[in-house]
Design a protein around this motif. Structure first.
Motif, PDB file in Angstrom:
ATOM      1  N   LEU A   1       8.361   2.134   4.718  1.00 16.77           N
ATOM      2  CA  LEU A   1       9.616   1.463   4.403  1.00 16.77           C
ATOM      3  C   LEU A   1      10.668   2.451   3.901  1.00 16.77           C
ATOM      4  O   LEU A   1      11.849   2.357   4.256  1.00 16.77           O
ATOM      5  CB  LEU A   1       9.379   0.362   3.363  1.00 16.77           C
ATOM      6  N   PHE A   2      10.254   3.403   3.098  1.00 19.34           N
ATOM      7  CA  PHE A   2      11.174   4.425   2.616  1.00 19.34           C
ATOM      8  C   PHE A   2      11.733   5.231   3.789  1.00 19.34           C
ATOM      9  O   PHE A   2      12.929   5.518   3.850  1.00 19.34           O
ATOM     10  CB  PHE A   2      10.468   5.346   1.625  1.00 19.34           C
ATOM     11  N   GLY A   3      10.884   5.566   4.743  1.00 19.55           N
ATOM     12  CA  GLY A   3      11.329   6.299   5.927  1.00 19.55           C
ATOM     13  C   GLY A   3      12.327   5.509   6.747  1.00 19.55           C
ATOM     14  O   GLY A   3      13.320   6.060   7.249  1.00 19.55           O
ATOM     15  N   ILE A   4      12.115   4.212   6.868  1.00 19.70           N
ATOM     16  CA  ILE A   4      13.043   3.354   7.604  1.00 19.70           C
ATOM     17  C   ILE A   4      14.406   3.327   6.907  1.00 19.70           C
ATOM     18  O   ILE A   4      15.451   3.416   7.558  1.00 19.70           O
ATOM     19  CB  ILE A   4      12.460   1.937   7.761  1.00 19.70           C
TER      20      ILE A   4
ATOM     21  N   SER B   1       0.851  -1.180   0.000  1.00 24.30           N
ATOM     22  CA  SER B   1       0.000   0.000   0.000  1.00 24.30           C
ATOM     23  C   SER B   1       0.894   1.240   0.000  1.00 24.30           C
ATOM     24  O   SER B   1       2.089   1.166   0.284  1.00 24.30           O
ATOM     25  CB  SER B   1      -0.890   0.016   1.246  1.00 24.30           C
ATOM     26  N   ARG B   2       0.330   2.341  -0.341  1.00 22.41           N
ATOM     27  CA  ARG B   2       1.090   3.597  -0.374  1.00 22.41           C
ATOM     28  C   ARG B   2       1.669   3.918   1.003  1.00 22.41           C
ATOM     29  O   ARG B   2       2.814   4.337   1.129  1.00 22.41           O
ATOM     30  CB  ARG B   2       0.183   4.723  -0.859  1.00 22.41           C
ATOM     31  N   ARG B   3       0.905   3.694   2.053  1.00 22.92           N
ATOM     32  CA  ARG B   3       1.348   3.968   3.417  1.00 22.92           C
ATOM     33  C   ARG B   3       2.532   3.068   3.789  1.00 22.92           C
ATOM     34  O   ARG B   3       3.512   3.521   4.366  1.00 22.92           O
ATOM     35  CB  ARG B   3       0.197   3.762   4.397  1.00 22.92           C
ATOM     36  N   ALA B   4       2.460   1.788   3.440  1.00 20.00           N
ATOM     37  CA  ALA B   4       3.549   0.854   3.750  1.00 20.00           C
ATOM     38  C   ALA B   4       4.812   1.225   2.970  1.00 20.00           C
ATOM     39  O   ALA B   4       5.919   1.149   3.502  1.00 20.00           O
ATOM     40  CB  ALA B   4       3.128  -0.576   3.428  1.00 20.00           C
TER      41      ALA B   4
END
Length: 60
Positions: free
Chosen positions: A11-14, A4-7
């Motif tokens: 992941l990008f933030g991590i 999903s867009r949120r996931a």
């Protein structure tokens, strides 16, 4: 399976946080350890890794 867009953003933030924390640690290590001795433990399966492990610089 699509994320999903949120996931995807999570992941990008991590990844961004991990790289952000890795950068200062790498800078400190490169000052105290020559880069060619720092790279083999970071690359499992590298053909140089056995040389590094048995050279006495592995710390163990």
């Amino acid at each position: 399976m699509a994320l999903s867009r949120r996931a995807a953003f999570a992941l990008f933030g991590i990844v961004v946080l991990a790289w952000g924390c890795n950068w200062p640690v790498t800078k400190v290590l490169v000052v105290s350890i020559p880069p060619l001795w720092l790279a083999p433990p970071c690359a499992p399966g590298s053909p140089v890794q056995p040389c590094w492990c048995f050279s006495g610089r592995a710390g163990g």
